[in-house]
Design an enzyme around this catalytic site. Structure first.
Site, PDB file in Angstrom:
ATOM      1  N   ASP A   1     -38.668   4.879  81.381  1.00  0.00           N
ATOM      2  CA  ASP A   1     -39.836   4.046  81.677  1.00  0.00           C
ATOM      3  C   ASP A   1     -39.919   2.911  80.657  1.00  0.00           C
ATOM      4  O   ASP A   1     -38.920   2.540  80.026  1.00  0.00           O
ATOM      5  CB  ASP A   1     -41.098   4.933  81.693  1.00  0.00           C
ATOM      6  CG  ASP A   1     -42.199   4.385  82.586  1.00  0.00           C
ATOM      7  OD1 ASP A   1     -42.911   3.477  82.130  1.00  0.00           O
ATOM      8  OD2 ASP A   1     -42.342   4.845  83.734  1.00  0.00           O
ATOM      9  N   ASP A   2     -41.088   2.368  80.483  1.00  0.00           N
ATOM     10  CA  ASP A   2     -41.336   1.217  79.618  1.00  0.00           C
ATOM     11  C   ASP A   2     -40.778   1.455  78.201  1.00  0.00           C
ATOM     12  O   ASP A   2     -40.704   2.592  77.744  1.00  0.00           O
ATOM     13  CB  ASP A   2     -42.857   1.031  79.540  1.00  0.00           C
ATOM     14  CG  ASP A   2     -43.243  -0.363  79.131  1.00  0.00           C
ATOM     15  OD1 ASP A   2     -42.348  -1.126  78.734  1.00  0.00           O
ATOM     16  OD2 ASP A   2     -44.441  -0.691  79.224  1.00  0.00           O
TER      17      ASP A   2
ATOM     18  N   LYS B   1     -38.360   1.464  89.039  1.00  0.00           N
ATOM     19  CA  LYS B   1     -39.821   1.555  89.133  1.00  0.00           C
ATOM     20  C   LYS B   1     -40.366   0.150  88.912  1.00  0.00           C
ATOM     21  O   LYS B   1     -40.192  -0.420  87.832  1.00  0.00           O
ATOM     22  CB  LYS B   1     -40.344   2.530  88.076  1.00  0.00           C
ATOM     23  CG  LYS B   1     -41.866   2.656  88.047  1.00  0.00           C
ATOM     24  CD  LYS B   1     -42.274   3.795  87.123  1.00  0.00           C
ATOM     25  CE  LYS B   1     -43.766   3.816  86.851  1.00  0.00           C
ATOM     26  NZ  LYS B   1     -44.103   4.803  85.819  1.00  0.00           N
TER      27      LYS B   1
ATOM     28  N   ASP C   1     -43.403  -2.121  88.444  1.00  0.00           N
ATOM     29  CA  ASP C   1     -44.798  -2.001  88.033  1.00  0.00           C
ATOM     30  C   ASP C   1     -45.506  -3.350  88.109  1.00  0.00           C
ATOM     31  O   ASP C   1     -44.865  -4.421  88.110  1.00  0.00           O
ATOM     32  CB  ASP C   1     -44.835  -1.470  86.583  1.00  0.00           C
ATOM     33  CG  ASP C   1     -46.014  -0.555  86.338  1.00  0.00           C
ATOM     34  OD1 ASP C   1     -47.007  -0.679  87.062  1.00  0.00           O
ATOM     35  OD2 ASP C   1     -45.935   0.270  85.410  1.00  0.00           O
ATOM     36  N   MET C   2     -46.823  -3.310  88.152  1.00  0.00           N
ATOM     37  CA  MET C   2     -47.641  -4.532  88.105  1.00  0.00           C
ATOM     38  C   MET C   2     -48.962  -4.131  87.463  1.00  0.00           C
ATOM     39  O   MET C   2     -49.818  -3.544  88.100  1.00  0.00           O
ATOM     40  CB  MET C   2     -47.891  -5.033  89.532  1.00  0.00           C
ATOM     41  CG  MET C   2     -48.563  -6.375  89.575  1.00  0.00           C
ATOM     42  SD  MET C   2     -49.986  -6.440  90.660  1.00  0.00           S
ATOM     43  CE  MET C   2     -50.153  -8.203  90.817  1.00  0.00           C
ATOM     44  N   ASN C   3     -49.083  -4.436  86.169  1.00  0.00           N
ATOM     45  CA  ASN C   3     -50.177  -3.841  85.416  1.00  0.00           C
ATOM     46  C   ASN C   3     -51.375  -4.747  85.164  1.00  0.00           C
ATOM     47  O   ASN C   3     -52.187  -4.459  84.287  1.00  0.00           O
ATOM     48  CB  ASN C   3     -49.649  -3.291  84.092  1.00  0.00           C
ATOM     49  CG  ASN C   3     -48.859  -2.022  84.314  1.00  0.00           C
ATOM     50  OD1 ASN C   3     -49.279  -1.169  85.087  1.00  0.00           O
ATOM     51  ND2 ASN C   3     -47.701  -1.910  83.697  1.00  0.00           N
TER      52      ASN C   3
ATOM     53  N   ASP D   1     -52.155   6.752  87.679  1.00  0.00           N
ATOM     54  CA  ASP D   1     -51.794   7.123  86.315  1.00  0.00           C
ATOM     55  C   ASP D   1     -52.513   8.398  85.903  1.00  0.00           C
ATOM     56  O   ASP D   1     -52.201   8.971  84.866  1.00  0.00           O
ATOM     57  CB  ASP D   1     -52.197   6.006  85.333  1.00  0.00           C
ATOM     58  CG  ASP D   1     -51.125   4.940  85.219  1.00  0.00           C
ATOM     59  OD1 ASP D   1     -50.058   5.111  85.826  1.00  0.00           O
ATOM     60  OD2 ASP D   1     -51.365   3.929  84.527  1.00  0.00           O
TER      61      ASP D   1
HETATM   62  C1  GLA Z   1     -48.285   1.654  83.970  1.00  0.00           C
HETATM   63  C2  GLA Z   1     -47.684   2.720  84.859  1.00  0.00           C
HETATM   64  C3  GLA Z   1     -47.229   3.878  84.010  1.00  0.00           C
HETATM   65  C4  GLA Z   1     -46.222   3.402  82.998  1.00  0.00           C
HETATM   66  C5  GLA Z   1     -46.808   2.271  82.180  1.00  0.00           C
HETATM   67  C6  GLA Z   1     -45.762   1.635  81.294  1.00  0.00           C
HETATM   68  O1  GLA Z   1     -49.462   2.085  83.395  1.00  0.00           O
HETATM   69  O2  GLA Z   1     -48.588   3.117  85.835  1.00  0.00           O
HETATM   70  O3  GLA Z   1     -46.673   4.891  84.822  1.00  0.00           O
HETATM   71  O4  GLA Z   1     -45.061   2.987  83.664  1.00  0.00           O
HETATM   72  O5  GLA Z   1     -47.357   1.243  82.994  1.00  0.00           O
HETATM   73  O6  GLA Z   1     -46.270   0.612  80.532  1.00  0.00           O
END
Ligand code: GLA
Length: 727
Positions: free
Chosen positions: A366-367, A476, A478-480, A547
């Protein structure tokens, strides 16, 4: 080719019908296209429900001899303003001389023998299932604007696909300021409306309420479909999960949308869905056209479960990419809640070792693997491997995973850019922002301007490189953060075109990537379900819906999401306790059962587990693999609502077996035992419960129900696994 659409030129009606659903419209006075019926299949129509209209003061009419024919009462298929309808319109167009008046009359129609494929928008895909499309052309000869309404019906689906298109036939440019995808007028009959609201970590909260006189409007202006009010609305009168009529609508679109319900002064009910008209306009030069996204209208006479099941089937058949439609999805272990940004080569190697030993099928990094990404404040856009954390890069890890016979995936947030990046220094004009204002930050980041072709190419290049150079088979995406300051620094169109143009740019990128790499599994995420809608499903076979992995909150989130989304498209992870979002402690069994009710994975430090804990995980994975087919491809039933008390229950079933999970949250001393009625079993057959080996008849389980122990303690789960016995 079977005929599902008929035009009767004697009474000017259009009928769309298959074995499940019928939809009828009439052309009134050779002019107005009105709605007559949407519901259960009917064999023949003779206007039995046509309202007996009366002359009314204030009601305008195009024909003084027939004052009862007034737009004020007509149940329009696509209402337009300033012509006596006086309700919420579906289309508004500004002409060059700032004139807003249009008058759309029926002009012609055609019937095509398949579904409509939109080139730049996700849409209901043509498949082997036969389909027909009716296109009705309305025309305003004064403004020289054509309005085309599209209706597709498939042979076996209780879903009608609707959309609209404006064409500027004249010589002057025009500006479309509103264009919805579907609008329906029906009688108010004490229906309730069902919609969802939600936020980060609390998506898909059920909102069922009475419909009052006036206008009820929800939608998104966040630049993403958003958890605030996802694009879904249903009407029902006395429907339960199992019985009664449910009419539901959704939109194949991932940006700003709106849903309107209007109960008017005559107790007519108008229900509408489409692009959010407050954040939208579109200029059309002579000869140009604009297509709306597609709306899906489903009808069920089997309650809300029936409605969801028809969406599940339709999404699986007509939205999800054919490559992934029936392919097993890998069981993932994701690194996020294990160590957050603190990832490195050694750790991921260990994760691969443990994962392959326990039976996981893909490891997701992940990140935290790129730039100097040690917090959310930096590095988005600088997508080069952090060599301090990964001195030999990512590829050796992917190869190592391959040797161990498991897949490897990686996290990206492609649409974003952090301040203080090389990318921002090189391309300051790539940030989404208006001319005069500094853009707001969200999670310490800006959004890239996806209307810019160079930005689109940058994203396609970046992800292609990761896929080909690293060799990953899962991304994955993402768009946060959601949009503010929605404008481009380099484009010259009106800023009110921006949000839709962004989504078109986004879809173009996704089209390219999913066409070039059909075997890469793209998982959608926007801090969980921040951008989950049928449009995303067209490109992303699965979505991380929240999340929040808490054993209590997840019940509502998964229950709500199942109103629309097939189980295969919803991912759920077992995470650690105390839960990182709520601090709540819920047993492993309950957390595992919740994740097992989805497209399952884990995100916890499995490398540090005790032998016993590892054994539990190994067994859980084994069990899930045995049951994966029925969970992912069986029929899903909601049995008891977590919005309605202390228990939540659902079931997965096929011809041979049924798996039921019953979650009982707070222990109550006065509940001697729990009783659960199990639907959809064969009443003539016997079933054996797999844990207790007890045998029951299908009819008794459905009608008497099965009594379960009310065990002490909070947040417990009980699993019932029934297998049909050979006769
Ligand atoms: C979001 C995603 C998480 C994770 C973080 C990483 O919050 O929903 O699952 O990937 O970003 O920064």
């Amino acid at each position: 080719m079977q005929k599902f659409i008929r035009f009767n030129s004697e009474n000017n009606t259009f009928t769309l019908s298959n074995n499940h659903i019928t939809y009828i419209m009439e052309i009134v006075e050779h002019t107005y296209l009105v709605h007559r019926y949407w519901g259960k299949q009917i064999t023949d129509y003779h206007f039995s429900n046509r309202p007996l209209l009366k002359k009314k003061t204030f009601a305008a009419t195009p024909n003084n001899e027939k004052p009862e024919i007034s737009p004020e009462f007509l149940p329009f298929e696509f209402p337009f303003p300033h012509q006596g309808d006086y309700r919420n319109s579906a289309v508004q167009i500004l002409q060059e001389n700032t004139n807003e008046i249009t008058r759309f009359c029926y002009n012609s129609h055609e019937i095509q023998n398949d579904a409509i494929e939109l080139t730049d928008l996700p849409h209901a895909r043509n498949t082997d299932e036969q389909a027909q499309t009716l296109i009705i052309y309305l025309y305003d000869q004064i403004s020289e604007i054509e309005l085309a309404l599209y209706y597709t019906i498939f042979e076996n689906s209780s879903v009608i696909v609707r959309s609209s298109r404006v064409k500027n036939i004249g010589a002057q440019s025009i500006k479309v300021t509103k264009l919805l995808s579907a609008s329906i007028d029906t009688r108010y009959d004490q229906q309730l409306s069902t919609t969802f609201y939600g936020t980060h970590q609390k998506e898909f909260q059920l909102n069922r309420s009475q419909i009052q006189h006036g206008l009820f409007k929800i939608g998104s202006s966040r630049g993403a479909s958003s958890p605030q009010y996802p694009p879904f609305v249903a009407l029902s009168k006395d429907a339960s999960e199992f019985q009664g009529e449910v009419h539901a609508m959704t939109l194949i679109y991932s940006g700003n949308h709106e849903i309107a319900l209007e109960r008017d002064q005559y107790n007519h009910l108008r229900i509408q869905i489409g692009l959010n008209s407050e954040t939208f306009s579109w200029r059309l030069e002579a000869g140009e056209m604009f297509y709306s996204p597609q709306a899906l209208l489903s009808y069920s006479d089997q309650g809300f479960n029936g409605s969801s099941q028809s969406f599940h089937q339709f999404f699986t058949d007509h939205l999800i990419h054919p490559t992934w439609k029936s392919k097993d999805r890998p069981i993932l272990i994701n690194s996020w809640e294990m160590t957050y940004y603190d990832v490195n080569e050694q750790l991921i190697r260990k994760l691969i070792d443990t994962a392959s030993d326990l039976g996981f099928e893909t490891v997701v990094l992940d990140d935290g693997w790129f730039g100097q990404r040690n917090s959310s404040k930096t590095s988005l856009g600088d997508w080069h491997v952090d060599t301090e954390k990964f001195p030999t890069g990512i590829k050796p890890l992917v190869d190592y995973a391959k040797q161990k016979n498991i897949g490897f995936g990686i996290w990206f947030e492609p649409e974003m850019i952090s301040p203080n990046t090389e990318l921002i220094q090189k391309h300051p004009d790539w940030i989404m922002k208006s001319k005069n204002y500094e853009p707001l930050l969200g999670r310490s980041q800006y959004i890239l301007d996806l209307t810019n072709l160079e930005v689109q190419e940058f994203i396609i290049r970046t992800l292609s490189k990761a896929i080909t150079e690293f060799g990953v088979n899962y991304i994955k995406w993402d768009m946060n953060r959601h949009m503010t300051d929605p404008f481009s620094q380099i484009q010259t169109f009106d800023s009110s075109e921006y949000s839709h143009r962004y989504i078109l740019g986004f879809y173009r990128i996704l089209n390219e990537l999913t066409n070039i790499y059909p075997n890469v599994l793209f998982e959608n995420c926007s801090s969980g379900g921040g951008r989950l809608d049928p449009g995303m499903l067209f490109y992303f076979p699965q979505t991380w819906i929240s999340d929040n992995t808490d054993g209590l909150d997840r019940q509502q989130i998964q229950y709500g999401a199942s109103y629309l989304f097939p189980i295969s498209s919803i991912t759920g992870h077992v995470s650690d306790v105390p839960n990182h979002q709520t601090n709540r402690v819920v047993s492993f069994k309950t957390r595992a059962a919740l994740a097992s009710s989805t497209n399952m994975g884990y995100e916890m430090a499995i490398i540090q587990m005790t032998k016993k804990e590892k054994e539990s995980i190994r067994n859980h994975l084994k069990e899930y693999k045995q049951e994966r087919a029925i969970i992912m491809k069986g029929t899903f039933y909601r049995l008891h609502s977590p919005f309605d008390g202390n228990t939540c229950a659902w079931m997965f079933s096929n011809e041979e077996q049924a798996i039921i999970y019953v979650f009982r949250n707070v222990y109550q001393v006065y509940d001697l035992s729990l009783l659960i009625k199990i639907p959809a079993l064969d009443s003539q057959s016997l079933y054996q419960e797999q844990a207790t080996k007890q045998v029951y008849s299908g009819s008794e389980l459905t009608n008497c129900g099965l009594a379960l122990e009310n065990a002490k303690g909070d947040f417990i789960v009980q699993k019932i696994h029934l297998k049909k016995l050979e006769q």
